[in-house]
Every structure is written in structure tokens, then in C-alpha cells.
Write a protein that holds these residues in place. Structure first.
Motif, PDB file in Angstrom:
ATOM      1  N   TYR A 114      82.695  57.151  81.459  1.00 19.44           N
ATOM      2  CA  TYR A 114      82.967  57.087  80.020  1.00 19.44           C
ATOM      3  C   TYR A 114      84.091  58.027  79.589  1.00 19.44           C
ATOM      4  O   TYR A 114      84.584  57.927  78.464  1.00 19.44           O
ATOM      5  N   LYS A 115      84.574  58.901  80.458  1.00 23.83           N
ATOM      6  CA  LYS A 115      85.677  59.806  80.143  1.00 23.83           C
ATOM      7  C   LYS A 115      87.018  59.316  80.700  1.00 23.83           C
ATOM      8  O   LYS A 115      88.035  59.962  80.504  1.00 23.83           O
ATOM      9  N   MET A 116      86.994  58.198  81.401  1.00 26.45           N
ATOM     10  CA  MET A 116      88.227  57.674  82.002  1.00 26.45           C
ATOM     11  C   MET A 116      89.156  57.115  80.929  1.00 26.45           C
ATOM     12  O   MET A 116      88.736  56.846  79.803  1.00 26.45           O
ATOM     13  N   ARG A 117      90.420  56.908  81.315  1.00 29.16           N
ATOM     14  CA  ARG A 117      91.363  56.222  80.434  1.00 29.16           C
ATOM     15  C   ARG A 117      90.804  54.840  80.119  1.00 29.16           C
ATOM     16  O   ARG A 117      90.080  54.244  80.916  1.00 29.16           O
ATOM     17  N   TYR A 118      91.165  54.311  78.979  1.00 25.36           N
ATOM     18  CA  TYR A 118      90.602  53.055  78.490  1.00 25.36           C
ATOM     19  C   TYR A 118      90.688  51.926  79.516  1.00 25.36           C
ATOM     20  O   TYR A 118      89.693  51.272  79.823  1.00 25.36           O
ATOM     21  N   GLN A 119      91.872  51.692  80.083  1.00 21.26           N
ATOM     22  CA  GLN A 119      92.051  50.588  81.014  1.00 21.26           C
ATOM     23  C   GLN A 119      91.247  50.801  82.290  1.00 21.26           C
ATOM     24  O   GLN A 119      90.642  49.865  82.819  1.00 21.26           O
ATOM     25  N   LEU A 120      91.235  52.022  82.796  1.00 19.36           N
ATOM     26  CA  LEU A 120      90.494  52.321  84.015  1.00 19.36           C
ATOM     27  C   LEU A 120      88.993  52.202  83.769  1.00 19.36           C
ATOM     28  O   LEU A 120      88.253  51.681  84.608  1.00 19.36           O
ATOM     29  N   GLU A 121      88.541  52.657  82.626  1.00 15.45           N
ATOM     30  CA  GLU A 121      87.126  52.540  82.274  1.00 15.45           C
ATOM     31  C   GLU A 121      86.714  51.073  82.190  1.00 15.45           C
ATOM     32  O   GLU A 121      85.666  50.678  82.705  1.00 15.45           O
ATOM     33  N   THR A 122      87.552  50.259  81.571  1.00 14.57           N
ATOM     34  CA  THR A 122      87.252  48.837  81.450  1.00 14.57           C
ATOM     35  C   THR A 122      87.160  48.180  82.826  1.00 14.57           C
ATOM     36  O   THR A 122      86.226  47.430  83.103  1.00 14.57           O
ATOM     37  N   ALA A 123      88.115  48.462  83.685  1.00 17.69           N
ATOM     38  CA  ALA A 123      88.106  47.883  85.029  1.00 17.69           C
ATOM     39  C   ALA A 123      86.882  48.345  85.814  1.00 17.69           C
ATOM     40  O   ALA A 123      86.258  47.544  86.527  1.00 17.69           O
ATOM     41  N   THR A 124      86.529  49.602  85.679  1.00 17.20           N
ATOM     42  CA  THR A 124      85.374  50.148  86.393  1.00 17.20           C
ATOM     43  C   THR A 124      84.084  49.495  85.913  1.00 17.20           C
ATOM     44  O   THR A 124      83.244  49.071  86.725  1.00 17.20           O
ATOM     45  N   ILE A 125      83.915  49.386  84.605  1.00 18.60           N
ATOM     46  CA  ILE A 125      82.705  48.757  84.066  1.00 18.60           C
ATOM     47  C   ILE A 125      82.644  47.289  84.462  1.00 18.60           C
ATOM     48  O   ILE A 125      81.579  46.773  84.807  1.00 18.60           O
ATOM     49  N   ASN A 126      83.785  46.611  84.444  1.00 16.80           N
ATOM     50  CA  ASN A 126      83.810  45.210  84.891  1.00 16.80           C
ATOM     51  C   ASN A 126      83.317  45.100  86.327  1.00 16.80           C
ATOM     52  O   ASN A 126      82.543  44.195  86.657  1.00 16.80           O
ATOM     53  N   SER A 127      83.758  46.005  87.187  1.00 17.24           N
ATOM     54  CA  SER A 127      83.355  45.982  88.594  1.00 17.24           C
ATOM     55  C   SER A 127      81.866  46.270  88.747  1.00 17.24           C
ATOM     56  O   SER A 127      81.175  45.613  89.534  1.00 17.24           O
ATOM     57  N   ILE A 128      81.371  47.238  88.008  1.00 15.90           N
ATOM     58  CA  ILE A 128      79.947  47.575  88.084  1.00 15.90           C
ATOM     59  C   ILE A 128      79.098  46.394  87.641  1.00 15.90           C
ATOM     60  O   ILE A 128      78.147  45.995  88.332  1.00 15.90           O
ATOM     61  N   VAL A 129      79.429  45.823  86.486  1.00 18.81           N
ATOM     62  CA  VAL A 129      78.650  44.695  85.960  1.00 18.81           C
ATOM     63  C   VAL A 129      78.716  43.507  86.915  1.00 18.81           C
ATOM     64  O   VAL A 129      77.695  42.855  87.175  1.00 18.81           O
ATOM     65  N   ALA A 130      79.887  43.226  87.465  1.00 13.05           N
ATOM     66  CA  ALA A 130      80.017  42.110  88.398  1.00 13.05           C
ATOM     67  C   ALA A 130      79.158  42.323  89.639  1.00 13.05           C
ATOM     68  O   ALA A 130      78.472  41.393  90.099  1.00 13.05           O
ATOM     69  N   GLU A 131      79.175  43.527  90.175  1.00 11.22           N
ATOM     70  CA  GLU A 131      78.363  43.807  91.368  1.00 11.22           C
ATOM     71  C   GLU A 131      76.883  43.751  91.049  1.00 11.22           C
ATOM     72  O   GLU A 131      76.084  43.238  91.833  1.00 11.22           O
ATOM     73  N   TRP A 132      76.494  44.282  89.899  1.00 15.48           N
ATOM     74  CA  TRP A 132      75.090  44.203  89.502  1.00 15.48           C
ATOM     75  C   TRP A 132      74.635  42.753  89.394  1.00 15.48           C
ATOM     76  O   TRP A 132      73.563  42.407  89.857  1.00 15.48           O
ATOM     77  N   GLN A 133      75.461  41.921  88.748  1.00 14.04           N
ATOM     78  CA  GLN A 133      75.058  40.528  88.554  1.00 14.04           C
ATOM     79  C   GLN A 133      75.055  39.751  89.865  1.00 14.04           C
ATOM     80  O   GLN A 133      74.246  38.848  90.038  1.00 14.04           O
ATOM     81  N   GLU A 134      75.942  40.115  90.768  1.00 18.22           N
ATOM     82  CA  GLU A 134      76.028  39.399  92.038  1.00 18.22           C
ATOM     83  C   GLU A 134      74.920  39.815  93.003  1.00 18.22           C
ATOM     84  O   GLU A 134      74.296  38.964  93.634  1.00 18.22           O
ATOM     85  N   LYS A 135      74.658  41.117  93.107  1.00 12.24           N
ATOM     86  CA  LYS A 135      73.754  41.613  94.138  1.00 12.24           C
ATOM     87  C   LYS A 135      72.426  42.145  93.621  1.00 12.24           C
ATOM     88  O   LYS A 135      71.481  42.285  94.399  1.00 12.24           O
ATOM     89  N   ASN A 136      72.358  42.502  92.346  1.00 18.51           N
ATOM     90  CA  ASN A 136      71.175  43.192  91.835  1.00 18.51           C
ATOM     91  C   ASN A 136      70.604  42.571  90.568  1.00 18.51           C
ATOM     92  O   ASN A 136      70.015  43.271  89.753  1.00 18.51           O
ATOM     93  N   SER A 137      70.757  41.280  90.389  1.00 26.76           N
ATOM     94  CA  SER A 137      70.292  40.663  89.136  1.00 26.76           C
ATOM     95  C   SER A 137      68.783  40.775  88.978  1.00 26.76           C
ATOM     96  O   SER A 137      68.285  40.946  87.859  1.00 26.76           O
TER      97      SER A 137
END
Length: 168
Positions: A114-137
Motif C-alpha cells: 500500500y506504500k508503493m507508487r500508484y502504478q506498481l501498487e496496481t500491478a502488484t494487486i492485480n498479480s495477487i488477485v489473479a493468483e488468488w483466483q487461479e490457485k486459491n479460490s
């Protein structure tokens, strides 16, 4: 002591500051007395045009809305992380293991996302959510984090929609 300005080596901001310094050192009244009043007026007009063209605009009509969405997304991420940390101490082994699995994904991307630059934070959250939905739904469902994850996804989408329609 610098006796000659190397104007050709100045960047846009440096050159504009140099011109503004010249204008400040030579007020219009003195320029008129030295018979260079029209040249100073032309220089002032050119400096203003350059400032308008090259200086970035620091504000936007949508900035407060984007900041509110960013805060909402940050709070959701912090809330999810705190819930997962609490579930690590749960009495049920399945709940505990699911919390460890989801938290492991978050930790791989860093501690203070949550302290990252806006674009990096967005990319990181996108990756986390994608991995959660793919492997940990199933883990998300079992831990009742679906609403939290949906907040992450909707604030992300709302931000992009806001930014794409904004006149920044």
C-alpha cells in the motif's frame, strides 16, 4: 564566479528559471529607462508561454476521487492481510493452512504494498488477485474473503475508468 550563462546546456525548467530571474532583476520601469522595455515585455510573454507549455499541471478535477479510491483499496488490502494474520492462529487446521497459503502470496510481493507508487501498487494487486483466483479460490471462499477481494477488484476497475475519462 559564473560570468556567462551556458543557456544551450539548460533543461527546460532551468532555462525558464533563468529567464524568470532576469525578469525579476530587471523590472519593467528600469527596462523602460534603459530603452529595452519592449524587449522585456516580449521576453515576459515568451516566458509565460513556455511555462504554460512545459510546466506540468499539478492538479486535476478527479484527484480527490482517485485518492479516495486509493485509500479504499489500501484499506481493503490492509484489512485482508490483518484477517489472514489472525486466521494463522485459528484452531481449525484447514482455516489455518488457507490463511498461510493466501498470506504467502501477499508476502512474496512485499510487506508494504500500500506504500508503493500508484502504478506498481496496481500491478502488484492485480498479480495477487489473479493468483488468488487461479490457485486459491476455495481458500478465499472458505475464509469468507470474497467481499474483500471484490473491493480490491472494483476499486481497481473504478480507478482505471476514472483515469481514462479524466482530463488530467
Amino acid at each position: 564566479m559564473i560570468t556567462t550563462a551556458n543557456i544551450e546546456k539548460y533543461r527546460n525548467g532551468d532555462f525558464l528559471q533563468f529567464v524568470n530571474n532576469v525578469l525579476e532583476l530587471l523590472p519593467q520601469t528600469q527596462a523602460d529607462q534603459l530603452n529595452v522595455g519592449s524587449q522585456r515585455a516580449n521576453l515576459q510573454t515568451a516566458a509565460q508561454q513556455m511555462a504554460d507549455a512545459y510546466m506540468p499541471h499539478s492538479g486535476s478535477d478527479v484527484t480527490p476521487e482517485i485518492q479516495a479510491l486509493d485509500t479504499q483499496r489500501d484499506n481493503a488490502l490492509i484489512g485482508i492481510k490483518m484477517l489472514l494474520e489472525a486466521y494463522q492462529y485459528h484452531y481449525d487446521a484447514t482455516t489455518k493452512n488457507n490463511a498461510f497459503a493466501l498470506l504467502d502470496v501477499v508476502h512474496r510481493f512485499g510487506d508494504r504494498i500500500y506504500k508503493m507508487r500508484y502504478q506498481l501498487e496496481t500491478a502488484t494487486i492485480n498479480s495477487i488477485v489473479a493468483e488468488w483466483q487461479e490457485k486459491n479460490s476455495e481458500a478465499i471462499t472458505q475464509l469468507q474473503l470474497t467481499d474483500w477481494v471484490n473491493v480490491l477488484k472494483t476499486t481497481r476497475c473504478a480507478k482505471f475508468a476514472t483515469l481514462s475519462h479524466a482530463k488530467i
